[in-house]
Motif scaffolding. Structure first.
Motif, PDB file in Angstrom:
ATOM      1  N   MET A 125       6.194 -40.371  10.471  1.00 35.12           N
ATOM      2  CA  MET A 125       6.269 -38.951  10.213  1.00 35.12           C
ATOM      3  C   MET A 125       4.979 -38.511   9.513  1.00 35.12           C
ATOM      4  O   MET A 125       4.509 -39.147   8.592  1.00 35.12           O
ATOM      5  CB  MET A 125       7.489 -38.651   9.326  1.00 35.12           C
ATOM      6  N   THR A 126       4.404 -37.403   9.972  1.00 31.46           N
ATOM      7  CA  THR A 126       3.200 -36.889   9.347  1.00 31.46           C
ATOM      8  C   THR A 126       3.568 -36.102   8.099  1.00 31.46           C
ATOM      9  O   THR A 126       4.671 -35.566   7.977  1.00 31.46           O
ATOM     10  CB  THR A 126       2.435 -35.980  10.327  1.00 31.46           C
ATOM     11  N   GLU A 127       2.629 -36.032   7.173  1.00 29.00           N
ATOM     12  CA  GLU A 127       2.841 -35.270   5.939  1.00 29.00           C
ATOM     13  C   GLU A 127       2.790 -33.782   6.261  1.00 29.00           C
ATOM     14  O   GLU A 127       1.825 -33.303   6.848  1.00 29.00           O
ATOM     15  CB  GLU A 127       1.746 -35.640   4.925  1.00 29.00           C
ATOM     16  N   ARG A 128       3.838 -33.076   5.908  1.00 27.51           N
ATOM     17  CA  ARG A 128       3.886 -31.634   6.163  1.00 27.51           C
ATOM     18  C   ARG A 128       3.276 -30.876   4.991  1.00 27.51           C
ATOM     19  O   ARG A 128       3.420 -31.272   3.846  1.00 27.51           O
ATOM     20  CB  ARG A 128       5.325 -31.189   6.366  1.00 27.51           C
ATOM     21  N   GLU A 129       2.649 -29.761   5.309  1.00 26.04           N
ATOM     22  CA  GLU A 129       2.088 -28.893   4.277  1.00 26.04           C
ATOM     23  C   GLU A 129       3.199 -28.378   3.373  1.00 26.04           C
ATOM     24  O   GLU A 129       4.289 -28.040   3.829  1.00 26.04           O
ATOM     25  CB  GLU A 129       1.369 -27.714   4.931  1.00 26.04           C
ATOM     26  N   LYS A 130       2.923 -28.336   2.080  1.00 26.51           N
ATOM     27  CA  LYS A 130       3.862 -27.790   1.109  1.00 26.51           C
ATOM     28  C   LYS A 130       3.387 -26.411   0.688  1.00 26.51           C
ATOM     29  O   LYS A 130       2.206 -26.076   0.815  1.00 26.51           O
ATOM     30  CB  LYS A 130       3.961 -28.705  -0.112  1.00 26.51           C
ATOM     31  N   ALA A 131       4.310 -25.621   0.189  1.00 30.03           N
ATOM     32  CA  ALA A 131       3.993 -24.260  -0.238  1.00 30.03           C
ATOM     33  C   ALA A 131       3.323 -24.288  -1.609  1.00 30.03           C
ATOM     34  O   ALA A 131       3.963 -24.574  -2.613  1.00 30.03           O
ATOM     35  CB  ALA A 131       5.257 -23.419  -0.282  1.00 30.03           C
ATOM     36  N   ALA A 132       2.042 -23.977  -1.647  1.00 28.25           N
ATOM     37  CA  ALA A 132       1.310 -23.917  -2.909  1.00 28.25           C
ATOM     38  C   ALA A 132       1.630 -22.623  -3.662  1.00 28.25           C
ATOM     39  O   ALA A 132       1.516 -22.566  -4.877  1.00 28.25           O
ATOM     40  CB  ALA A 132      -0.191 -24.012  -2.652  1.00 28.25           C
ATOM     41  N   ARG A 133       2.016 -21.593  -2.918  1.00 32.48           N
ATOM     42  CA  ARG A 133       2.394 -20.294  -3.489  1.00 32.48           C
ATOM     43  C   ARG A 133       3.729 -19.894  -2.872  1.00 32.48           C
ATOM     44  O   ARG A 133       4.037 -20.298  -1.744  1.00 32.48           O
ATOM     45  CB  ARG A 133       1.357 -19.222  -3.139  1.00 32.48           C
ATOM     46  N   PRO A 134       4.512 -19.087  -3.545  1.00 35.76           N
ATOM     47  CA  PRO A 134       5.794 -18.672  -2.960  1.00 35.76           C
ATOM     48  C   PRO A 134       5.624 -18.009  -1.587  1.00 35.76           C
ATOM     49  O   PRO A 134       6.437 -18.223  -0.685  1.00 35.76           O
ATOM     50  CB  PRO A 134       6.365 -17.686  -3.981  1.00 35.76           C
ATOM     51  N   GLU A 135       4.555 -17.233  -1.428  1.00 27.59           N
ATOM     52  CA  GLU A 135       4.320 -16.525  -0.163  1.00 27.59           C
ATOM     53  C   GLU A 135       4.082 -17.481   1.002  1.00 27.59           C
ATOM     54  O   GLU A 135       4.274 -17.120   2.154  1.00 27.59           O
ATOM     55  CB  GLU A 135       3.105 -15.591  -0.293  1.00 27.59           C
ATOM     56  N   ASP A 136       3.645 -18.705   0.708  1.00 29.46           N
ATOM     57  CA  ASP A 136       3.407 -19.682   1.771  1.00 29.46           C
ATOM     58  C   ASP A 136       4.690 -20.061   2.500  1.00 29.46           C
ATOM     59  O   ASP A 136       4.645 -20.474   3.662  1.00 29.46           O
ATOM     60  CB  ASP A 136       2.778 -20.959   1.202  1.00 29.46           C
ATOM     61  N   LEU A 137       5.828 -19.938   1.837  1.00 25.04           N
ATOM     62  CA  LEU A 137       7.097 -20.353   2.448  1.00 25.04           C
ATOM     63  C   LEU A 137       7.387 -19.575   3.726  1.00 25.04           C
ATOM     64  O   LEU A 137       7.846 -20.150   4.718  1.00 25.04           O
ATOM     65  CB  LEU A 137       8.246 -20.197   1.449  1.00 25.04           C
ATOM     66  N   THR A 138       7.096 -18.292   3.734  1.00 28.47           N
ATOM     67  CA  THR A 138       7.355 -17.479   4.931  1.00 28.47           C
ATOM     68  C   THR A 138       6.452 -17.908   6.075  1.00 28.47           C
ATOM     69  O   THR A 138       6.908 -18.084   7.211  1.00 28.47           O
ATOM     70  CB  THR A 138       7.171 -15.984   4.617  1.00 28.47           C
ATOM     71  N   ARG A 139       5.175 -18.108   5.793  1.00 31.62           N
ATOM     72  CA  ARG A 139       4.239 -18.552   6.837  1.00 31.62           C
ATOM     73  C   ARG A 139       4.649 -19.912   7.387  1.00 31.62           C
ATOM     74  O   ARG A 139       4.687 -20.125   8.610  1.00 31.62           O
ATOM     75  CB  ARG A 139       2.811 -18.624   6.275  1.00 31.62           C
ATOM     76  N   LEU A 140       4.989 -20.838   6.497  1.00 35.22           N
ATOM     77  CA  LEU A 140       5.384 -22.175   6.941  1.00 35.22           C
ATOM     78  C   LEU A 140       6.672 -22.123   7.745  1.00 35.22           C
ATOM     79  O   LEU A 140       6.829 -22.851   8.733  1.00 35.22           O
ATOM     80  CB  LEU A 140       5.529 -23.104   5.740  1.00 35.22           C
ATOM     81  N   PHE A 141       7.605 -21.252   7.344  1.00 34.46           N
ATOM     82  CA  PHE A 141       8.838 -21.105   8.107  1.00 34.46           C
ATOM     83  C   PHE A 141       8.525 -20.673   9.543  1.00 34.46           C
ATOM     84  O   PHE A 141       9.032 -21.262  10.503  1.00 34.46           O
ATOM     85  CB  PHE A 141       9.772 -20.079   7.441  1.00 34.46           C
ATOM     86  N   VAL A 142       7.690 -19.660   9.707  1.00 37.59           N
ATOM     87  CA  VAL A 142       7.355 -19.156  11.047  1.00 37.59           C
ATOM     88  C   VAL A 142       6.670 -20.250  11.866  1.00 37.59           C
ATOM     89  O   VAL A 142       7.016 -20.471  13.038  1.00 37.59           O
ATOM     90  CB  VAL A 142       6.485 -17.884  10.954  1.00 37.59           C
ATOM     91  N   GLU A 143       5.714 -20.946  11.265  1.00 37.92           N
ATOM     92  CA  GLU A 143       5.010 -22.013  11.991  1.00 37.92           C
ATOM     93  C   GLU A 143       5.975 -23.100  12.454  1.00 37.92           C
ATOM     94  O   GLU A 143       5.927 -23.552  13.602  1.00 37.92           O
ATOM     95  CB  GLU A 143       3.934 -22.639  11.100  1.00 37.92           C
TER      96      GLU A 143
END
Length: 121
Positions: free
Chosen positions: A1-19
Motif C-alpha cells: 500500500m502506498t502512503e496516502r497524503e494526510k490533511a495538513a490543514r482542515p481545508e485539505d480534507l475536502t480536496r482529498l475527499f474529492v480526489e
C-alpha cells in the motif's frame, strides 16, 4: 500500500475527499475520518465509524458520477477543533464537517454533515 497524503490543514480534507472519491478509493476516503467518526449519510441516517464509512463508500462509489471540487468557506478553528464548510454545487443546501487536529499535527473528520436540506423541500 502506498502512503496516502494526510490533511495538513482542515481545508485539505475536502480536496482529498474529492480526489479519492474520483479514484473510487473507499479505503482512502475512510482514512480521512477518525475511527469513531459520525457521518450523516445516507440522507436521514447516520454512518458511524471508519469501517462503516469505508463500506458505505465501497458500495456507493461505483454508482456515482465524478465529484467536482467545491471552494471552501472560511474555516473556523478553536484549539484542536475546526469547522469546515462548502457551498455545494449540487444544490444540497450546505455541507459542514468538524475536524480534529491529530497528535502528528494532521487533521481528520469527526463529524460530517454532507448535506443540509430545507425540511420543507
Amino acid at each position: 500500500m502506498t502512503e496516502r497524503e494526510k490533511a495538513a490543514r482542515p481545508e485539505d480534507l475536502t480536496r482529498l475527499f474529492v480526489e479519492r472519491a474520483n479514484a473510487k478509493d473507499a479505503e482512502g476516503i475512510a482514512l480521512l475520518y477518525e475511527p469513531d467518526a459520525v457521518m450523516a449519510y445516507p440522507p436521514g441516517q447516520q454512518t458511524v465509524g471508519r469501517e462503516a464509512i469505508r463500506k458505505l463508500w465501497e458500495e456507493a462509489l461505483p454508482h456515482l458520477p465524478a465529484f467536482q471540487p467545491e471552494p471552501p468557506l472560511p474555516t473556523l478553528i478553536s484549539g484542536e477543533l475546526a469547522l469546515t464548510s462548502t457551498p455545494p454545487r449540487d444544490g444540497a443546501g450546505a455541507r459542514a464537517q468538524v475536524a480534529r487536529r491529530q497528535s502528528d499535527g494532521t487533521w481528520l473528520r469527526v463529524l460530517d454533515q454532507p448535506e443540509f436540506v430545507n425540511p420543507g423541500s
